[in-house]
Design a protein around this motif. Sequence first.
Motif, mmCIF file in Angstrom:
data_model
loop_
_atom_site.group_PDB
_atom_site.id
_atom_site.type_symbol
_atom_site.label_atom_id
_atom_site.label_comp_id
_atom_site.label_asym_id
_atom_site.label_seq_id
_atom_site.Cartn_x
_atom_site.Cartn_y
_atom_site.Cartn_z
ATOM 1 N N LYS A 38 0.529 -0.806 -0.067
ATOM 2 C CA LYS A 38 -0.060 0.033 -0.049
ATOM 3 C C LYS A 38 0.896 1.333 -0.049
ATOM 4 N N GLY A 39 1.820 0.877 0.267
ATOM 5 C CA GLY A 39 2.422 2.268 0.698
ATOM 6 C C GLY A 39 2.963 3.079 -0.694
ATOM 7 N N SER A 40 4.234 1.310 -1.160
ATOM 8 C CA SER A 40 5.041 1.573 -2.528
ATOM 9 C C SER A 40 3.824 2.269 -3.545
ATOM 10 N N ARG A 41 2.588 2.068 -3.214
ATOM 11 C CA ARG A 41 1.428 1.978 -4.190
ATOM 12 C C ARG A 41 1.054 3.625 -3.955
ATOM 13 N N SER A 42 0.856 3.689 -2.877
ATOM 14 C CA SER A 42 1.136 5.409 -2.520
ATOM 15 C C SER A 42 1.908 6.465 -2.832
ATOM 16 N N GLN A 43 2.993 6.072 -3.077
ATOM 17 C CA GLN A 43 4.040 6.451 -3.699
ATOM 18 C C GLN A 43 4.302 7.156 -4.773
ATOM 19 N N GLU A 44 3.994 5.481 -6.042
ATOM 20 C CA GLU A 44 3.490 5.613 -7.009
ATOM 21 C C GLU A 44 2.614 6.447 -7.281
ATOM 22 N N LEU A 45 1.543 6.849 -6.702
ATOM 23 C CA LEU A 45 0.569 7.460 -7.131
ATOM 24 C C LEU A 45 0.194 9.232 -6.711
ATOM 25 N N LEU A 46 1.350 9.355 -5.893
ATOM 26 C CA LEU A 46 2.159 10.600 -5.358
ATOM 27 C C LEU A 46 2.622 11.013 -6.295
ATOM 28 N N GLY A 47 3.396 10.398 -6.501
ATOM 29 C CA GLY A 47 4.909 10.340 -7.578
ATOM 30 C C GLY A 47 4.315 11.297 -9.084
ATOM 31 N N GLN A 48 3.218 10.627 -9.570
ATOM 32 C CA GLN A 48 2.549 10.469 -10.846
ATOM 33 C C GLN A 48 1.653 12.083 -10.265
#
Length: 90
Positions: A38-48
Amino acid sequence: MASAESQPRFGQSVKGLLSDKVGSCSGDVIALTRQVLKGSRSQELLGQAARNMVIQEDAILHSEDVSSIKIYSHVEHSKNLQDQLRHLLK
């Protein structure tokens, strides 16, 4: 012989406790893995989202530049038309 009978029970309870502990730890590892994902996905979404904001900012700045150029062109064209009208009215 009483100690011989208690020995298997003690061994069985230790195995049961160990099995419970392994099950608990496995559950914790699964929960931790989910949180990391979930944290990894959140980071990915924040980066996008950050990349999208930069793209939008560039588009807005470019739009402002283009608008300024268009306005300047229209003002110049209007001045030229006014000059031509003045010349014709003389």
